[in-house]
Design an enzyme around this catalytic site. Structure first.
Site, PDB file in Angstrom:
ATOM      1  N   LYS A  70       1.247   0.081  14.993  1.00  0.00           N
ATOM      2  CA  LYS A  70       2.643  -0.044  15.419  1.00  0.00           C
ATOM      3  C   LYS A  70       2.939  -1.259  16.300  1.00  0.00           C
ATOM      4  CE  LYS A  70       4.450   3.319  13.301  1.00  0.00           C
ATOM      5  NZ  LYS A  70       4.133   2.673  12.026  1.00  0.00           N
ATOM      6  N   HIS A 103       0.848  -1.195   0.000  1.00  0.00           N
ATOM      7  CA  HIS A 103       0.000   0.000   0.000  1.00  0.00           C
ATOM      8  C   HIS A 103       0.881   1.241   0.000  1.00  0.00           C
ATOM      9  CE1 HIS A 103      -4.261  -1.403   1.321  1.00  0.00           C
ATOM     10  NE2 HIS A 103      -3.750  -2.157   0.378  1.00  0.00           N
ATOM     11  N   TYR A 143       4.306   6.649   9.934  1.00  0.00           N
ATOM     12  CA  TYR A 143       3.406   5.537   9.594  1.00  0.00           C
ATOM     13  C   TYR A 143       4.166   4.404   8.898  1.00  0.00           C
ATOM     14  CZ  TYR A 143      -0.962   3.213   8.381  1.00  0.00           C
ATOM     15  OH  TYR A 143      -1.975   2.300   8.304  1.00  0.00           O
ATOM     16  N   PRO A 168      -3.972   0.679  18.643  1.00  0.00           N
ATOM     17  CA  PRO A 168      -3.697   0.200  17.277  1.00  0.00           C
ATOM     18  C   PRO A 168      -3.811   1.262  16.187  1.00  0.00           C
ATOM     19  CG  PRO A 168      -5.790  -0.664  18.086  1.00  0.00           C
ATOM     20  CD  PRO A 168      -5.168   0.068  19.222  1.00  0.00           C
ATOM     21  N   TYR A 185      -9.128   5.788   7.338  1.00  0.00           N
ATOM     22  CA  TYR A 185      -9.282   6.190   8.734  1.00  0.00           C
ATOM     23  C   TYR A 185     -10.321   7.299   8.763  1.00  0.00           C
ATOM     24  CZ  TYR A 185      -4.869   3.847   9.988  1.00  0.00           C
ATOM     25  OH  TYR A 185      -3.878   2.917  10.225  1.00  0.00           O
TER      26      TYR A 185
END
Ligand SMILES: Cc1cc2nc3c(=O)[nH]c(=O)nc-3n(C[C@H](O)[C@H](O)[C@H](O)COP(=O)(O)OP(=O)(O)OC[C@H]3O[C@@H](n4cnc5c(N)ncnc54)[C@H](O)[C@@H]3O)c2cc1C
Length: 390
Positions: free
Chosen positions: A297, A72, A385, A293, A201
């Site tokens: 990580k 991704h 990220y 979450p 998100y």
């Protein structure tokens, strides 16, 4: 029984360390309180940093991950009915994450371990690390009604947040830092195609949502829920309805519903234990730290701990040098605290906090609005990220 390295916990951190040690010719035993099928029934993480993928390659356990993992290059943030793209690849000079379930990581490593013929003891009760402050640490456990003992050079606590390793440390030798969030994530897993190509998100007045996936045919969705909610009170229909209500129209319309085969509520917590070494006992992964979450990580931090710990153990056995093991706790914690900060920040920015006053809500909204509008802020988000360097 005697071994060089006794590992408590057959989750991803214990299995990854065990495999790397075996490849390096270092004898190890893994012991777990449950069995293989139980461990493989746990549904957890799914976003792998490149560092974790590289570790699986080094462990020569990446055939399926390389074939089936979904690279991704970005993700979406849904806000006020619109979508905002975070271009991980462009903002980080070509880095990306890989979608591959923790269950699959665990299965691949277990299969390698079985093929290696290395000892794993499942269904062991009352596993306790002993005398790790001295020269000859050992583990006691019970199985099939008998008490057993494993002597080792080192004991590695890869036994998760509730495991016995951290609890065996005298309280005055350890310091803990914790933040418990006033909500949980209701997660649903279903064999339906994902609603979007990338993760979404979502921030919404009714609460946070995450549209995630494990493969092109298996979706993982999450809803922020109060800690007082019971999973039994959430029917699949109620879940799908609430999910669509919180998503922008174009994503909500693309949600394919179907029967769930896993549904659970996970509380959100930030936690760090310091240090991560106590004589001959080392902690790694969730045994030493927990992140909410939101930043994906948890599993990735377990991998970076194992990077530092494996290097230290290899140096100990191959070069007779204690330097890597002596540096382990400090090196691991430096990276852990940055991931703790990032996970806390993502969680704070994207969730709805019931106790927030109007000022607090505006500040959280402004934080997100600034992040989406500034290349510098998006770059910082992307850099964290995809994973900070080891
Ligand atoms: C519900 C849930 C959802 C999650 N979702 C995400 C996510 O979306 N993204 C993300 O990045 N992270 C997520 N995480 C975190 C991630 O799964 C963990 O960080 C990861 O599993 C850590 O691996 P570990 O090997 O250190 O610990 P674990 O996977 O917890 O493994 C610990 C092992 O120790 C064993 N053990 C425990 N007690 C004993 C005992 N007394 N004796 C012997 N063995 C014992 C356990 O059986 C287990 O096999 C999630 C965690 C949970 C709980």
């Amino acid at each position: 029984m005697r071994t060089q390295v006794a590992i408590i916990g057959s989750g991803p951190s214990g299995l990854l360390l065990g495999r790397l040690l075996t490849l390096a010719g270092i004898d190890n035993i893994i012991i777990d309180r449950v069995d293989r099928e139980y461990i493989l029934g746990r549904v957890r993480a799914g976003v792998l940093e490149q560092g974790m993928v590289n570790m699986m390659r080094e462990a020569q356990a990446s055939e399926k991950l390389d074939a089936e993992g979904l690279p991704h290059d970005g993700f979406e943030i849904a806000l006020n009915g619109g979508l905002h793209h975070i271009d991980l690849h462009g903002l980080t000079g070509g880095k990306r994450v890989t979608i591959y379930g923790q269950t699959e990581v665990t299965r691949d490593l277990m299969d390698k371990r079985e093929a290696d013929g290395v000892t794993t003891i499942y269904d062991a009760q009352h596993v306790t690390p002993r005398e790790f402050g001295g020269k000859n640490p050992w583990i006691s456990y019970e199985k099939d009604g008998a008490t057993h003992r494993i002597d080792a050079d080192f004991i590695i606590g890869c036994d998760g947040f509730h495991g016995p390793s951290r609890k065996a440390v005298p309280p005055k030798a350890i310091e803990t830092f914790e933040r418990v969030y006033p909500f949980g994530w209701l997660g649903l897993l279903a064999d339906v195609p994902p609603a979007a190509e990338e993760l979404v998100y979502g921030k919404h007045a009714r609460g946070f949502t995450l549209c995630s996936m494990r493969s092109k045919t298996r979706s993982r969705y999450y809803l922020q829920v109060p800690l007082t909610d019971q999973v039994e009170n959430w029917s699949d229909d109620a879940f799908w309805d609430e999910l669509r209500r919180r998503l922008p129209e174009q994503v909500a319309d693309a949600v394919v519903t179907g029967p769930s085969f896993e549904k659970s509520i996970a509380p959100l917590r930030s936690f760090v234990a310091e240090p991560m070494r106590f004589g001959k006992l080392f902690l790694a992964g969730d045994a030493a730290h927990i992140v909410p979450p939101t930043g994906a990580k948890g599993l990735n931090l377990a991998a970076s701990d194992i990077r530092y710990l494996f290097d230290g153990l290899r140096e100990h056995y191959a070069d007779k040098s204690p330097a890597g093991l002596n540096a382990y706790s400090e090196r691991a914690l430096a990276r852990i605290w940055k991931a703790e900060r990032f996970s806390w920040w993502m969680t704070t920015m994207l969730h709805t906090f019931a106790e927030d006053d109007a000022f607090g809500r505006r500040i959280h909204d402004a934080e997100l609005s600034y992040t989406l509008s500034s290349v510098a802020a998006r770059t910082a988000l992307a850099e964290n990220y995809v994973g900070l360097p080891y």
